[in-house]
Scaffold this motif. Structure first.
Motif, mmCIF file in Angstrom:
data_model
loop_
_atom_site.group_PDB
_atom_site.id
_atom_site.type_symbol
_atom_site.label_atom_id
_atom_site.label_comp_id
_atom_site.label_asym_id
_atom_site.label_seq_id
_atom_site.Cartn_x
_atom_site.Cartn_y
_atom_site.Cartn_z
ATOM 1 N N THR A 255 0.851 -1.179 0.000
ATOM 2 C CA THR A 255 0.000 0.000 0.000
ATOM 3 C C THR A 255 0.893 1.237 0.000
ATOM 4 O O THR A 255 2.081 1.159 -0.257
ATOM 5 N N THR A 256 0.356 2.369 0.280
ATOM 6 C CA THR A 256 1.144 3.605 0.315
ATOM 7 C C THR A 256 0.976 4.267 1.678
ATOM 8 O O THR A 256 -0.012 4.047 2.380
ATOM 9 N N ILE A 257 1.961 5.079 2.026
ATOM 10 C CA ILE A 257 1.903 5.856 3.261
ATOM 11 C C ILE A 257 2.106 7.315 2.895
ATOM 12 O O ILE A 257 3.112 7.665 2.261
ATOM 13 N N ALA A 258 1.162 8.135 3.261
ATOM 14 C CA ALA A 258 1.284 9.567 2.985
ATOM 15 C C ALA A 258 2.156 10.203 4.052
ATOM 16 O O ALA A 258 1.835 10.169 5.243
ATOM 17 N N ALA A 259 3.277 10.769 3.635
ATOM 18 C CA ALA A 259 4.204 11.383 4.589
ATOM 19 C C ALA A 259 3.585 12.637 5.192
ATOM 20 O O ALA A 259 2.955 13.426 4.493
ATOM 21 N N PRO A 260 3.741 12.834 6.500
ATOM 22 C CA PRO A 260 3.235 14.070 7.120
ATOM 23 C C PRO A 260 4.010 15.281 6.616
ATOM 24 O O PRO A 260 5.150 15.172 6.177
ATOM 25 N N ALA A 261 3.390 16.415 6.683
ATOM 26 C CA ALA A 261 4.038 17.625 6.189
ATOM 27 C C ALA A 261 5.325 17.919 6.954
ATOM 28 O O ALA A 261 6.328 18.338 6.392
ATOM 29 N N GLN A 262 5.310 17.697 8.256
ATOM 30 C CA GLN A 262 6.501 17.877 9.086
ATOM 31 C C GLN A 262 6.884 16.514 9.665
ATOM 32 O O GLN A 262 6.109 15.921 10.391
ATOM 33 N N ALA A 263 8.080 16.012 9.306
ATOM 34 C CA ALA A 263 8.484 14.663 9.711
ATOM 35 C C ALA A 263 9.569 14.683 10.773
ATOM 36 O O ALA A 263 10.351 13.767 10.872
ATOM 37 N N ALA A 264 9.641 15.753 11.545
ATOM 38 C CA ALA A 264 10.724 15.868 12.521
ATOM 39 C C ALA A 264 10.421 15.154 13.826
ATOM 40 O O ALA A 264 11.256 15.101 14.703
ATOM 41 N N SER A 265 9.222 14.594 13.965
ATOM 42 C CA SER A 265 8.826 13.981 15.222
ATOM 43 C C SER A 265 8.570 12.495 15.038
ATOM 44 O O SER A 265 7.816 12.078 14.147
ATOM 45 N N GLU A 278 -4.472 0.900 10.014
ATOM 46 C CA GLU A 278 -5.931 0.850 10.159
ATOM 47 C C GLU A 278 -6.613 0.979 8.806
ATOM 48 O O GLU A 278 -7.583 0.262 8.514
ATOM 49 N N ARG A 279 -6.108 1.882 7.967
ATOM 50 C CA ARG A 279 -6.702 2.076 6.645
ATOM 51 C C ARG A 279 -6.519 0.834 5.776
ATOM 52 O O ARG A 279 -7.443 0.403 5.068
ATOM 53 N N ALA A 280 -5.323 0.237 5.835
ATOM 54 C CA ALA A 280 -5.047 -0.957 5.036
ATOM 55 C C ALA A 280 -5.962 -2.108 5.451
ATOM 56 O O ALA A 280 -6.547 -2.794 4.599
ATOM 57 N N GLU A 281 -6.104 -2.312 6.756
ATOM 58 C CA GLU A 281 -6.935 -3.413 7.230
ATOM 59 C C GLU A 281 -8.403 -3.187 6.888
ATOM 60 O O GLU A 281 -9.132 -4.145 6.587
ATOM 61 N N ALA A 282 -8.828 -1.927 6.902
ATOM 62 C CA ALA A 282 -10.203 -1.617 6.512
ATOM 63 C C ALA A 282 -10.439 -1.926 5.039
ATOM 64 O O ALA A 282 -11.558 -2.244 4.625
ATOM 65 N N GLU A 283 -9.365 -1.862 4.248
ATOM 66 C CA GLU A 283 -9.458 -2.158 2.819
ATOM 67 C C GLU A 283 -9.155 -3.627 2.510
ATOM 68 O O GLU A 283 -9.062 -4.021 1.354
ATOM 69 N N GLY A 284 -8.986 -4.419 3.559
ATOM 70 C CA GLY A 284 -8.728 -5.832 3.356
ATOM 71 C C GLY A 284 -7.289 -6.173 3.052
ATOM 72 O O GLY A 284 -6.989 -7.284 2.589
ATOM 73 N N LEU A 285 -6.374 -5.241 3.328
ATOM 74 C CA LEU A 285 -4.955 -5.482 3.080
ATOM 75 C C LEU A 285 -4.257 -5.861 4.384
ATOM 76 O O LEU A 285 -4.625 -5.373 5.454
ATOM 77 N N PRO A 286 -3.251 -6.700 4.325
ATOM 78 C CA PRO A 286 -2.532 -7.081 5.545
ATOM 79 C C PRO A 286 -1.671 -5.937 6.058
ATOM 80 O O PRO A 286 -1.210 -5.081 5.282
ATOM 81 N N PHE A 291 4.243 -1.964 6.179
ATOM 82 C CA PHE A 291 5.672 -1.981 6.504
ATOM 83 C C PHE A 291 6.530 -2.163 5.258
ATOM 84 O O PHE A 291 7.658 -1.670 5.205
ATOM 85 N N ASP A 292 6.002 -2.840 4.250
ATOM 86 C CA ASP A 292 6.735 -2.934 2.996
ATOM 87 C C ASP A 292 6.810 -1.570 2.314
ATOM 88 O O ASP A 292 7.831 -1.214 1.718
ATOM 89 N N ALA A 293 5.729 -0.809 2.407
ATOM 90 C CA ALA A 293 5.751 0.545 1.855
ATOM 91 C C ALA A 293 6.654 1.445 2.679
ATOM 92 O O ALA A 293 7.375 2.295 2.149
ATOM 93 N N LEU A 294 6.601 1.259 3.994
ATOM 94 C CA LEU A 294 7.430 2.069 4.884
ATOM 95 C C LEU A 294 8.912 1.855 4.599
ATOM 96 O O LEU A 294 9.715 2.790 4.694
ATOM 97 N N ARG A 295 9.279 0.638 4.224
ATOM 98 C CA ARG A 295 10.676 0.341 3.909
ATOM 99 C C ARG A 295 11.193 1.230 2.785
ATOM 100 O O ARG A 295 12.343 1.646 2.783
ATOM 101 N N GLN A 296 10.331 1.527 1.828
ATOM 102 C CA GLN A 296 10.746 2.350 0.695
ATOM 103 C C GLN A 296 11.000 3.800 1.097
ATOM 104 O O GLN A 296 11.659 4.547 0.370
ATOM 105 N N GLN A 297 10.458 4.216 2.239
ATOM 106 C CA GLN A 297 10.631 5.589 2.697
ATOM 107 C C GLN A 297 11.533 5.703 3.920
ATOM 108 O O GLN A 297 11.813 6.810 4.384
ATOM 109 N N SER A 298 11.972 4.547 4.433
ATOM 110 C CA SER A 298 12.599 4.549 5.751
ATOM 111 C C SER A 298 13.878 5.369 5.815
ATOM 112 O O SER A 298 14.153 6.018 6.833
ATOM 113 N N GLN A 299 14.694 5.356 4.765
ATOM 114 C CA GLN A 299 15.922 6.149 4.816
ATOM 115 C C GLN A 299 15.606 7.640 4.883
ATOM 116 O O GLN A 299 16.228 8.385 5.650
ATOM 117 N N ALA A 300 14.630 8.078 4.099
ATOM 118 C CA ALA A 300 14.247 9.489 4.128
ATOM 119 C C ALA A 300 13.662 9.867 5.486
ATOM 120 O O ALA A 300 13.924 10.960 6.013
#
Length: 483
Positions: A255-265, A278-286, A291-300
């Motif tokens: 799935t995708t994760i929308a980054a918050p406007a301020q990511a300093a926290s 919660e959104r993924a599970e509501a859509e029937g996604l595991p 976390f697979d999507a988060l991996r793509q953004q984790s360095q940033a």
């Protein structure tokens, strides 16, 4: 003694001798081998030398095994070792017939290959480059590094001494460290101190109970290795949190994760991730898809957090995050579920506060919440995770480099300090232009840097930097001294 790995049948035209720049890579596991390969395939006029004690390049600590129970913890399709050819490993498995002889490999609609298969794949990719002389493999451990002009003088434990214009530290993960409270047992023969040398498990009786310090991927790998040997005794996994690695989802979805406007926290990112789950599970996604999507953004994400927030993550969230991020292959997850249901495996939370050896076994005292407990075991295995905090102390050449002010610990206990270009940060706080840190030891700077795709991307960036450098002339170009 100069040792080269066995040549492949594929032909690579030899590089003609030239007075070119020498790049030395210390460590020939996946990180060092992938960098050497990337440089060797370029048109640049380079001398590429790798110091690695193992017989083969590319396997390293993770993949230098013949234990069939040990599998990759991600699907083969995600082992994108070479950015320019992301399906190379899958083709290797098909071309060599590995899958035909590995019935349990397919699970959950994906291939979870044996770790040894990936080691063989890397050897296959490196062998023709070694045979042609484009990469020289010194089968030695480095014992000393000294600054020499603008370059370095490197000494190996079998007598090789050579000079380098550019140096890359690609040393593998250090071994786990025995908890300080259990150091009295460190030399006891009933302690399995190196979880990667699984042949030591052959000493354990078929029904002997085993206590494992740690409950991550290394711990469940030990469980699989024990069961492969016919062990049926109780295995107790002891960790501070009691959290076990999670399984992969049955479906390979992202799935995708929308980054918050301020990511300093860190708190804000935690809210974002929880909302995405919660959104993924509501859509029937595991939840794994998040976390697979988060991996793509984790360095940033990591690089956007201030130092105080990074420290907070390591103190409070690291273990629970890693249990979800670094997941078990389905084969080991099924084994763990079965053994826990049958009472052959238990996981307990606690911290070792004291330990002693007795005639009948090893006695450990634990702090559990506000109380204490004692547990006796005939066998103890250390699987607490790599001791990155003590990496400099573990290698004489790193201690020597630290004494010269060339390197320093990163301050987070994750490895060595470097900048965003992977150049080492010296004792004076300035980058060392000719010295690079590659692989997991650079995690304090980059964040996510344990998986093959992330390491491959860093290796590619280092290679581009090295290939863009102008020739250096400060290093002595003496030939290797061989014994």
């Amino acid at each position: 003694m100069l040792s080269m790995t066995e040549a492949s049948a594929r032909h690579v035209p030899p590089r003609q001798p030239a007075r070119s720049r020498r790049i030395v890579v210390i460590g020939g596991g996946f990180t060092g081998a992938a960098l050497a390969r990337r440089l060797a395939l370029s048109e640049a006029d380079l001398q590429i030398t790798v110091f690695e004690p193992r017989a083969r390049l590319g396997a390293g600590l993770a993949y230098d095994t013949r234990d069939p129970a040990l599998r990759l913890n991600v699907a083969a399709a995600r082992m994108r070792a070479f950015p320019e050819d992301p399906l190379a490993f899958e083709r290797f498995l098909q071309r060599t017939g590995r899958l035909a002889t590995d019935g349990p490999a397919e699970a959950g609609g994906a291939i979870y290959a044996r770790r040894s298969d990936f080691g063989d794949f890397m050897h296959d990719a490196l062998a023709p480059l070694i045979a042609s002389g484009r990469i020289v493999h010194h089968r030695e451990a480095v014992t000393g590094v000294a600054r020499q002009g603008s370059g370095y003088r490197i000494l190996g434990d079998k007598g090789t001494a050579l000079s380098a214009d550019l140096l890359v530290i690609a040393t593998s993960h250090p071994l786990p460290c025995c908890p300080q409270a259990a150091m009295a047992l460190a030399d006891d023969p009933r302690v399995i101190a190196n979880p990667f040398e699984t042949d030591h498990l052959n000493r354990i009786g078929r029904e002997d109970p085993v206590l494992v310090l740690g409950a991550g991927l290394t711990a469940v790998d030990l469980l699989a290795s024990l069961r492969e040997r016919g062990h049926v005794g109780l295995v107790t996994l002891l960790s501070r949190s009691g959290a076990l690695p999670q399984p992969h989802a049955d479906r390979q979805l992202t799935t995708t994760i929308a980054a918050p406007a301020q990511a300093a926290s860190l708190r804000e990112w935690l809210k974002t991730v929880r909302s995405a789950v919660e959104r993924a599970e509501a859509e029937g996604l595991p939840w794994q898809s998040v976390f697979d999507a988060l991996r793509q953004q984790s360095q940033a994400i990591w690089q956007g957090l201030p130092l105080s927030e990074r420290k907070r993550f390591l103190r409070h969230l690291r273990r629970r995050f890693e249990a979800r991020r670094y997941r078990m292959p389905p084969q080991i997850a099924a084994l763990l579920d079965s053994d826990m249901a049958a009472g052959r495996v238990r996981s307990i939370a606690g911290r070792v506060t004291a330990a002693e050896a007795t005639r009948d076994g090893l006695l450990l005292t634990l702090r559990q919440g506000s109380g204490t407990a004692r547990i006796e075991t005939p066998w103890l295995a250390i699987a607490t995770g790599p001791d990155h905090c003590g990496i400099i102390a573990q290698h004489a050449y790193l201690r020597q480099m630290a004494d010269q002010g060339l390197i320093r610990a990163d301050g987070l206990g994750l490895g060595l300090a470097c900048n965003g270009a992977s150049r080492a940060i010296g004792a004076d706080g300035a980058p060392v232009e000719t010295l690079f840190i590659a692989g997991p030891l650079a995690r304090a700077t980059f964040g996510e840097l344990s998986g093959v795709p992330e390491i491959a991307a860093q290796v590619d960036a280092i290679a581009r930097t090295l290939l863009a450098e102008q020739p250096l002339h400060g290093a002595d170009r003496a030939q290797p001294v061989l014994s």
